[in-house]
Design an enzyme around this catalytic site. Structure first.
Site, short mmCIF file in Angstrom:
data_model
loop_
_atom_site.label_atom_id
_atom_site.label_comp_id
_atom_site.label_asym_id
_atom_site.label_seq_id
_atom_site.Cartn_x
_atom_site.Cartn_y
_atom_site.Cartn_z
N SER A 56 0.81 -1.23 0.00
CA SER A 56 0.00 0.00 0.00
C SER A 56 0.84 1.27 0.00
O SER A 56 0.32 2.34 -0.28
CB SER A 56 -0.94 0.01 1.21
OG SER A 56 -0.21 0.03 2.43
N HIS A 96 1.40 4.10 6.85
CA HIS A 96 0.83 4.98 5.83
C HIS A 96 1.31 6.41 6.04
O HIS A 96 1.91 6.73 7.06
CB HIS A 96 -0.70 4.93 5.85
CG HIS A 96 -1.26 3.75 5.11
ND1 HIS A 96 -2.60 3.45 5.09
CD2 HIS A 96 -0.66 2.78 4.37
CE1 HIS A 96 -2.81 2.36 4.38
NE2 HIS A 96 -1.63 1.93 3.94
N ASP A 173 -7.74 6.50 4.64
CA ASP A 173 -7.85 5.33 5.53
C ASP A 173 -9.10 5.31 6.40
O ASP A 173 -9.19 4.47 7.31
CB ASP A 173 -6.63 5.27 6.44
CG ASP A 173 -5.37 4.94 5.68
OD1 ASP A 173 -5.48 4.43 4.54
OD2 ASP A 173 -4.26 5.18 6.21
#
Length: 230
Positions: A56, A96, A173
């Protein structure tokens, strides 16, 4: 064939040698734990080293990259930096990037400027502070006395919350957060990425994906330490 040689070595060892090797193995494990705890103290992170488990964050990080983290409390969260965070209900942390910052000002809930002035005068009286508000915001915790009140004032920008997104993901997210949660807080952060080594953590991924492989590796490592006599 190699496993049989290990077993033959174990059979030839007397009890004293076996006890010595077991003690040596215990010392290696203890040393590794001490190093890990030391890294936790130095970096301020509960997990100073993590492995990227998904794609990701490509192309910044790839699956199997090893990340080095720090999590100093005084460091502010910034847009664009890469954080590792936990979500309630998920065991594995997520790596992330910070997409957006949301600042919830301490005084933003006060509807009236007059009310703000009255509250501020009350704080001045309570703390016996004669400095104006901007000066108070720079006073250290030691000077004020360590109350919850100081903690609120010290956050000049208010309680900072933030939104994250994977570089390789199409959306943010919020779909990963727990139900009803729209922002992350600093308490959710495990650490901020400060460096990485590419693909070195691929062994960890293989052990997670194939439990039998993990047990075989651990067994062979333990056996090697037991029979290694130098």
């Amino acid at each position: 064939m190699l496993s049989l040689d290990f077993l033959d070595d174990v059979r030839r060892m007397n009890k004293r040698q076996l006890y010595y090797q077991v003690l040596n193995f215990g010392m290696i494990v203890s040393s590794a734990l001490m190093i890990w705890k030391g890294l936790m103290v130095v970096t301020g992170s509960e997990s100073p080293i993590v492995v990227v488990l998904s794609g990701s964050m490509e192309p910044a990080f790839h699956r199997g990259d090893l990340l080095f983290l720090t999590n100093q409390i005084e460091d502010p969260i910034r847009v664009g930096e890469i954080v590792v965070f936990r979500i309630e209900g998920r065991e594995i942390p997520i790596v992330h990037r910070v997409l957006k910052i949301h600042e919830n000002s301490v005084f933003s809930r006060l509807k009236s400027p007059g009310l703000l002035f009255l509250v501020w005068k009350w704080f001045q009286t309570l703390l016996s502070i004669s400095e104006p508000l901007p000066v108070l915001l720079s006073i250290s915790k030691k000077d004020v006395g360590g109350s919850e009140l100081h903690r609120a004032f010290k956050m000049q920008n208010g309680d900072i919350k933030f939104l994250t997104k994977g570089d390789n993901n199409a959306v943010d997210d919020r779909g990963l957060y727990k139900r009803g949660q729209h922002w992350l807080e600093k308490k959710d952060v495990v650490g901020r990425a400060r460096g990485f080594v590419p693909y070195i953590g691929i062994v960890t991924i293989l052990m997670n994906d194939y439990p039998k492989f993990k047990y075989a590796v651990l067994f062979l490592l333990g056996l090697f330490v037991l029979v290694h006599r130098e």
